[in-house]
Scaffold this motif. Structure first.
Motif, PDB file in Angstrom:
ATOM      1  N   VAL C  78       2.616 -17.938  11.090  1.00  0.00           N
ATOM      2  CA  VAL C  78       2.660 -18.815  10.388  1.00  0.00           C
ATOM      3  C   VAL C  78       1.357 -19.054   8.997  1.00  0.00           C
ATOM      4  N   THR C  79       2.341 -19.159   7.778  1.00  0.00           N
ATOM      5  CA  THR C  79       1.975 -19.872   6.822  1.00  0.00           C
ATOM      6  C   THR C  79       1.253 -20.293   6.178  1.00  0.00           C
ATOM      7  N   THR C  80      -0.036 -20.701   5.509  1.00  0.00           N
ATOM      8  CA  THR C  80      -0.288 -21.476   4.628  1.00  0.00           C
ATOM      9  C   THR C  80       0.164 -22.135   3.717  1.00  0.00           C
ATOM     10  N   THR C  81       1.454 -21.447   3.136  1.00  0.00           N
ATOM     11  CA  THR C  81       1.669 -22.265   1.348  1.00  0.00           C
ATOM     12  C   THR C  81       2.069 -23.466   1.395  1.00  0.00           C
ATOM     13  N   ARG C  82       2.144 -24.233   2.229  1.00  0.00           N
ATOM     14  CA  ARG C  82       2.712 -24.893   2.366  1.00  0.00           C
ATOM     15  C   ARG C  82       1.309 -26.299   2.256  1.00  0.00           C
ATOM     16  N   LEU C  83       0.162 -25.599   2.600  1.00  0.00           N
ATOM     17  CA  LEU C  83      -0.636 -26.446   2.561  1.00  0.00           C
ATOM     18  C   LEU C  83      -2.372 -25.743   1.399  1.00  0.00           C
ATOM     19  N   ALA C  84      -1.924 -26.036   0.292  1.00  0.00           N
ATOM     20  CA  ALA C  84      -2.215 -24.902  -1.109  1.00  0.00           C
ATOM     21  C   ALA C  84      -2.727 -25.887  -2.107  1.00  0.00           C
ATOM     22  N   SER C  85      -3.119 -27.237  -1.755  1.00  0.00           N
ATOM     23  CA  SER C  85      -3.426 -28.646  -2.916  1.00  0.00           C
ATOM     24  C   SER C  85      -4.540 -28.651  -3.072  1.00  0.00           C
ATOM     25  N   ILE C  86      -5.173 -28.747  -3.762  1.00  0.00           N
ATOM     26  CA  ILE C  86      -6.685 -29.312  -4.179  1.00  0.00           C
ATOM     27  C   ILE C  86      -6.149 -30.927  -3.483  1.00  0.00           C
ATOM     28  N   ILE C  87      -7.636 -31.366  -2.274  1.00  0.00           N
ATOM     29  CA  ILE C  87      -7.022 -32.404  -2.033  1.00  0.00           C
ATOM     30  C   ILE C  87      -7.549 -33.582  -2.544  1.00  0.00           C
ATOM     31  N   ASP C  88      -9.011 -32.835  -3.318  1.00  0.00           N
ATOM     32  CA  ASP C  88      -9.908 -33.609  -3.645  1.00  0.00           C
ATOM     33  C   ASP C  88     -11.142 -33.638  -4.111  1.00  0.00           C
ATOM     34  N   TRP C  89     -11.011 -33.505  -5.439  1.00  0.00           N
ATOM     35  CA  TRP C  89     -12.398 -32.631  -6.096  1.00  0.00           C
ATOM     36  C   TRP C  89     -13.868 -33.787  -6.212  1.00  0.00           C
ATOM     37  N   ARG C  90     -14.403 -33.747  -6.188  1.00  0.00           N
ATOM     38  CA  ARG C  90     -15.071 -35.043  -6.139  1.00  0.00           C
ATOM     39  C   ARG C  90     -15.949 -33.891  -7.601  1.00  0.00           C
TER      40      ARG C  90
END
Lengths: 402, 465, 378
Positions: C78-90
């Motif tokens: 199971v790879t994480t290539t599609r879970l690779a964003s910055i979701i919320d930078w505060r």
């Protein structure tokens, strides 16, 4: 169950503690045992349990109350300003009322009744004085060993009450002196030093004749009716004096709390000043000479000066004026274990605390320790090595300026 | 032979308590919940703790560990029938390694006593919960305690390298240690903050922190609490993480000043207590930035502690805040929510609005730097209906914080008191996962049962493997 | 245990559609299936299916640490290539929420805009945040800022029993429930897949400096809180960070040649890599041990207690002796890469192995998540 005396811990007093526990490390018995029931907060919990009818006022309650040194270090630590010392006196009063035949009866009779009698105190003191002369104390243990740590008791036993001392010039004012019970008999040198220092500052010193023991020891033992009687008598005896100088911290602390003990008590309380506090004030006012010097001297704070009255600077200022440099031996101001009669009633706890204090003194590397309270002086002398001298700051000062 | 007899045989009669009044004396911590233990024991060694745990297991008694009892969430409050294990006597400093900067200590050692013992060695123990003069390091670890200086130094978990633990079945285990990243799961990291539900910590290897070469402590006064809050928020927003950044409102300042006489500005609406530490040059610059942010937010006075005594007095005042509240009223309710620093000003405003709406008295003292709020309602429980009003208002304050992306507790822990609020921040599935952890350590559910997790947290049956 | 044909049958019968939809053809690997879920919920569904079918599964981020723990072969990656964003930078809260598949370098360069850092490993080319967390890896700057696990505030994961679980709290300070985020950090994918994490950030220092020194330990003792103190066969350096004046003053006080950047050593890429993890006071002795086992390249972290080393060939007896020493000072010698049957990657299992086993069983009841990757072959 309900409390039966007028001095029992009140609901407001019991409510004034929020159980934060900041008092725990300040409490010598908690420090020694790690036991909540030996802590101020635990004792209040026990008082609440009895006050609320959830627990009986039984032997275990009496034991929990009895282990307290009444040093009141918890009061210094308490951000909610809980009047713990007052509550403990009240709780012990309740123990006495509910359990008149408890093993502590002897102490209550001694400190409630006999100590108010100048004749009896003098006789008992003379007996101790004779024992000292006979060398008995040096071979004994327990109370006898303590007697060895007392200063030599003069025979016949002196008393200050009823006497008056004038300064060299025109008096700038008059102060009353509490002659006290054992102070009078056992620590007449301290009285003399205080009187002479006050004379030097220009005061007339009077020891009113009808005064008696301040009642602190009675109050501490729960002999509340006796404490009230003694306070009433002193309230009368000291009527008319603007300032009442008291040279034992236990006594000055207690008399500042007279509002709880006598109808006219508040009036007396407001005029009581501890001798250290007063002499330091006279130094500030420039009424007494200052000697330059740099003799190191350890300083031990009596709990009833430091915690009950929050007087910390005064004895240091007096030593400073005597040409000494006060060396702190215990920044936390932990009880030395004397605690009035406690050193006789709880020798184990008292000795453990005395040894801790002696270790602190050794750690500070001082040859002389000043302690402005007779009970502490006796306790320290019983625990420090013979080459360490234990002195009273005002006596040190008088010695330097006389 | 019953449990009491076995315990007396092990510890002696003086260290086993069963009298009703002794059990009442041990019924509370510093919080609002209570519960009397069946038996209280005071062991002095790890072996004794292990033997006590085995006796409890043999008699199927729940076990609750306790330090100084300064917790605020009821974590050390006994459940019915509990054997209360009081660890205050295990207060030794076993070893100090000045080179490796670690100390091995007993769980009953008082936090501040460790730093006092380190005077002269240029080291200290960094976690400084306000209770540090009384609270034990074992208790600090149990709650993952914070304190003003955890802002820059991290909570207790960052300072506990290893723990010796007596497990639920009475086995003695070392978790973690002086070496970094030990292989396997970080059970040390689980043990810290687990509030006595996973085992009893009988010794801790703690990290010691170098004393900073320079410290500047500033007391900044404001006429409007919103200005103070915005200053706190702006300081973090500027990327500056001071050693500590604390806030107190007017009522709190007055109560504290009654106790410490530190010359706090009793006329101010709020004060910030900010501390920067480090190299002399760096400290001066950071203090300058804080000052200018404060002035921009209409600070009325910026006082810098002139010496160590003044600094100590200011901190004594801050750390006495909780204890001083009884000056105002006999009862209190205290929250410990944490919110993102970006939401701090809004949430504070909402909390005051809730207090106004309910007509209750609010005192506020908190860690502004990490968004850890301690709104404190002081009230008189003897007034009819008052307790219900206060609890309702306090819960509303929690909801506001959670809605802002916050959490229930920053440093006090969940214990008994906040246990039933856990579903505000965790789903059933999340709580089940946490229950799996507790079950792995304590299959018999003997260690401090009923704390941290609400009843029924274990909602999914574990498939058999 | 399933292999090839049997596995395919199993997949077909259970979740063919799911696996086909998520199939990731970009990863070249020796596994029957490689899937790239686009959400943690999808990952949980995959794991639920894999658990039902008993399919040994592994997880893949940047693939840099595939050998750590010498996991058993997996039929499903199971790879994480599609879970690779910055979701919320505060940035004003100094926190960030990211997908686990985000490369460390991508995060660091993004938040460098506001001069912030997540203090993740400095030389981790291609590593993902999920991979770093799963390995429990920290950067050299842990000396100043603490290890990575102290900055993992919250984790969302897909467990081995196929549920999405959130552990920890999304704020910088929490004492709310068990330290799940700490448990998951360093768990090497043995409990499930880390999908999303909330990290605490720090401001980057205004100025930095690398100062060459002769005696690393002595220079460290004299310097207040350097970022790192590293020693390699080429010499030792102190890494400083702070205000310009402070860094300049500290560099002068240390003496030695200073450069106004952080010159980190090249990462060790030898086929056989070991790591000594010992009490900080034992670093110098650990250096001698890695030299003795033939390390040509090594990086020692003073004040931390880690010495990473690359060796040409595994000297089983030598590594065994070095490990025995490390364990005698309550440390460990870990073979990060190149371990074979002759030597366990971790060494003696910890005394808490029974509890570790129960935790593994609680989160991965079917035993499918990176089987045998943990100490004690859990």
């Amino acid at each position: 169950m309900a409390w039966v005396t007028d001095w029992a811990p009140t609901a407001d007093e019991l409510n004034s503690c929020i159980d934060c526990g900041l008092c725990l490390p300040a409490c010598p018995t908690f420090r020694l045992t790690g036991d909540e029931s030996a802590s101020p907060r635990g004792r209040i919990a026990a008082m609440r349990a009895v006050a609320g009818g959830r627990a009986p006022l039984d032997g275990r309650f009496a034991e929990i109350m009895d282990l307290c040194l009444q040093c009141r270090a918890c009061e210094t630590a308490c951000p909610s300003l809980v009047p713990f010392g007052r509550m403990m006196e009240g709780a012990r009063g309740e123990v006495a009322a509910h359990r008149p035949d408890a093993p502590t009866i002897g102490r209550r009779v001694l400190f409630g009744r006999l100590i108010g009698s100048r004749v009896l105190v003098a006789l008992a003191s003379a007996a101790v004085g004779l024992a000292q002369r006979a060398g008995l104390a040096s071979v004994g243990s327990g109370p006898l060993r303590k007697a060895a740590a007392l200063r030599p008791i003069p025979i016949p036993v002196p008393t200050a009450a009823g006497r008056e001392w004038l300064p060299d010039g025109t008096p700038i004012g008059t102060v009353a002196l509490l002659s006290g019970c054992v102070m009078d008999a056992w620590y007449s040198q301290t009285h003399i030093a205080v009187i002479q220092v006050l004379r030097t500052a220009g005061y007339r010193v009077v020891a009113p004749p009808n005064q008696t023991c301040c009642g602190a020891l009675a109050a501490h033992e729960g002999a509340v009716y006796d404490a009230a009687r003694l306070a009433e008598r002193n309230a009368e005896a000291f009527e008319g004096y603007d300032r009442i100088v008291v040279d034992s911290a236990g006594c000055s602390a207690h008399m500042k709390g007279y509002r709880h003990w006598a109808d006219g008590g508040a009036k007396v309380a407001d005029r009581v000043v501890d001798a250290n506090e007063f002499v330091a004030q006279l130094l500030t006012e420039g009424l007494l000479p200052v000697i330059e010097g740099d003799v190191p001297i350890g300083i031990q704070d009596p709990c009833h000066l430091r915690h009950a009255q929050r007087i910390v600077e005064a004895p240091r200022a007096i030593l400073g004026a005597a040409g000494c440099v006060p060396i702190e031996i215990d920044p936390a101001g932990m009880c030395c274990g004397a605690a009035g009669a406690y050193q006789l009633t709880h020798p184990d706890v008292s000795d453990q605390l005395g040894r801790i204090k002696a270790d602190q003194i050794a750690g500070a590397g001082v040859a002389v320790v000043a302690s402005p309270n007779p009970g502490c002086e006796m306790q320290l002398r019983a625990h420090v090595p013979p080459d360490v001298e234990v002195v009273h700051p005002i006596e040190v000062y008088w010695d330097k300026i006389k | 032979m019953d449990a009491t007899a076995r315990l007396i045989e092990l510890l002696g009669v003086d260290r086993v308590r069963t009298e009703p009044i002794d059990r009442m004396v041990y019924a509370k911590d510093s919080g609002v919940t209570a519960g009397e233990p069946a038996i209280v024991v005071l062991p002095e060694t790890t072996a004794e703790v292990a033997a006590v745990v085995r006796i409890a297991a043999a008699f199927d008694m729940p076990i609750v560990a306790r330090g100084a009892g300064t917790g605020l969430a009821g974590g050390a409050v006994a459940c019915p029938g509990a054997l209360l294990v009081v660890l205050t006597r295990m207060n030794q400093i076993v070893m100090v390694d000045e080179v490796g900067r670690t100390a091995l200590v007993g769980p009953g050692l008082i936090n501040l006593d460790l730093s006092h013992a380190l005077v002269g060695r240029n080291l200290h123990f960094a976690p400084d919960p306000s209770s540090q003069q009384a609270s034990t390091i074992g208790g600090n670890a149990a709650t993952n305690a914070g304190g003003p200086h955890c802002l820059a130094e991290g909570s207790t978990v960052a300072h506990v390298l290893g723990v010796e633990v007596v497990s639920a079945d009475g086995e003695i285990l070392m978790l973690g240690g002086a070496a970094p990243d030990p292989p396997g799961y970080d059970l040390r990291g689980l043990m810290v903050g687990s509030e006595g539900t996973l085992g009893i910590v009988t010794q801790l290897l703690v990290r010691l922190t170098e004393n900073p070469p320079q410290t500047v402590t500033m007391l900044i006064a404001f006429d409007d609490i919103n200005d103070a809050a915005r200053t706190g928020s702006d300081i973090i927003g500027a990327g500056l993480v001071p050693a500590a950044l604390e806030m107190m409102d007017h009522e709190m300042i007055v109560a504290i000043e009654n106790f410490v006489s530190a010359g706090l500005p009793v006329e101010a609406d709020a004060v910030l207590l900010a501390e920067v530490v480090g190299h002399a040059d760096g400290v001066a610059e950071e203090a300058g930035v804080i000052r200018s942010i404060a002035v921009r937010n209409r600070a009325t006075d910026v006082r810098v502690a002139s010496d160590e005594d003044e600094r100590a007095l200011l901190w004594k005042g801050r750390k006495s805040a909780f204890g001083a509240i009884a000056q105002a009223a006999p009862d209190y309710y205290l929250n410990d929510t944490v919110v993102p620093r970006t939401r701090f000003v809004d949430v504070l405003g909402e909390i005051y609005a809730i207090a106004d709406r309910y007509g209750i008295r609010l005192m506020n003292v908190f860690h502004a730097g990490d968004g850890n709020l301690h709104p404190l309602v002081s009230y008189d429980a003897s007034q009819p209906g008052m307790t219900d009003i206060v609890v309702e208002a306090a819960h509303e304050m929690v909801c506001v914080a959670v809605a802002a992306g916050g959490t229930l507790s920053g440093e006090h822990g969940i214990g008994l008191e906040k246990r039933d609020l856990m579903d505000q921040v965790f789903t059933d599935v999340d709580l089940d996962a946490q229950a799996r952890i507790s079950q792995a350590f304590d299959p018999a559910r003997r260690m401090n049962p009923g704390k941290v997790l609400p009843d029924g947290a274990r909602c999914f049956d574990r498939p058999s493997s | 245990m399933f292999r090839s044909a049997e596995l395919v049958t199993a997949l077909r019968s259970v979740t063919r559609e799911l696996f086909e939809r998520l199939r990731d053809e970009t990863v070249d690997a020796d596994a029957a299936y490689v899937v790239a879920p686009a959400s943690i919920e999808e990952a949980a569904a995959v794991l639920a299916a894999a658990a039902d079918a008993g399919i040994p599964t592994t997880f893949r981020g940047g693939g840099n640490r595939r050998q750590t723990g010498a996991p058993a072969a997996a039929d499903l990656i199971v790879t994480t290539t599609r879970l690779a964003s910055i979701i919320d930078w505060r940035p004003d809260d100094l926190t960030v929420i990211v997908g686990a598949g985000l490369p460390v370098d991508d995060l660091e360069s993004e938040i460098a805009e506001r001069s912030q850092t997540a203090v993740l490993p400095e030389t981790a080319a291609g590593s993902t945040i999920g991979g770093v967390l799963a390995a429990g890896a920290s950067g050299y700057r842990r000396l100043r800022y603490g290890p990575t696990r102290d900055r993992v505030l919250q984790v969302r994961m897909a467990t081995g029993y196929g549920k999405v679980v959130t552990g920890g709290s999304p704020v910088v300070k929490s004492s709310t429930g068990y330290g799940m985020a700490r448990l998951v950090t360093g768990s090497l994918g043995s409990l499930g897949l880390i999908g999303e994490v909330t990290l605490k950030l720090w401001s980057r220092p205004l100025a930095v400096s690398t100062v060459r020194v002769d005696d690393a330990a002595a220079a460290y003792r004299r310097t207040y809180r350097p970022l790192a103190v590293l020693e390699t066969p080429d010499g030792a350096s102190l890494y400083l960070g702070g205000s310009a004046n402070q860094v300049a003053a500290q560099a002068v006080a240390i003496g030695g040649r200073a450069s106004p950047n952080l010159a980190w050593p090249e990462p060790i890429t030898d086929p056989v890599r070991v790591e000594m993890r010992v009490p900080a006071a034992c670093v110098e002795e650990a250096i001698r041990w890695v030299q003795r086992i033939g390390a040509t390249r090594w990086i020692a972290q003073h004040g931390v207690g880690i010495v990473s080393a690359g060796i040409d060939a595994l000297d089983v007896a030598g590594v065994g002796a070095a490990r025995a020493w490390a364990e005698s000072v309550s440390g460990a010698l870990v073979v990060l890469a190149g371990a074979d049957d002759r030597i366990d990657p971790w060494g003696t299992p910890p005394p808490s192995i029974e509890i570790q086993r129960r935790i593994k069983a609680a989160f991965d009841p079917a035993g499918i998540c990176n089987p045998s990757i943990l100490p004690g072959r859990l």
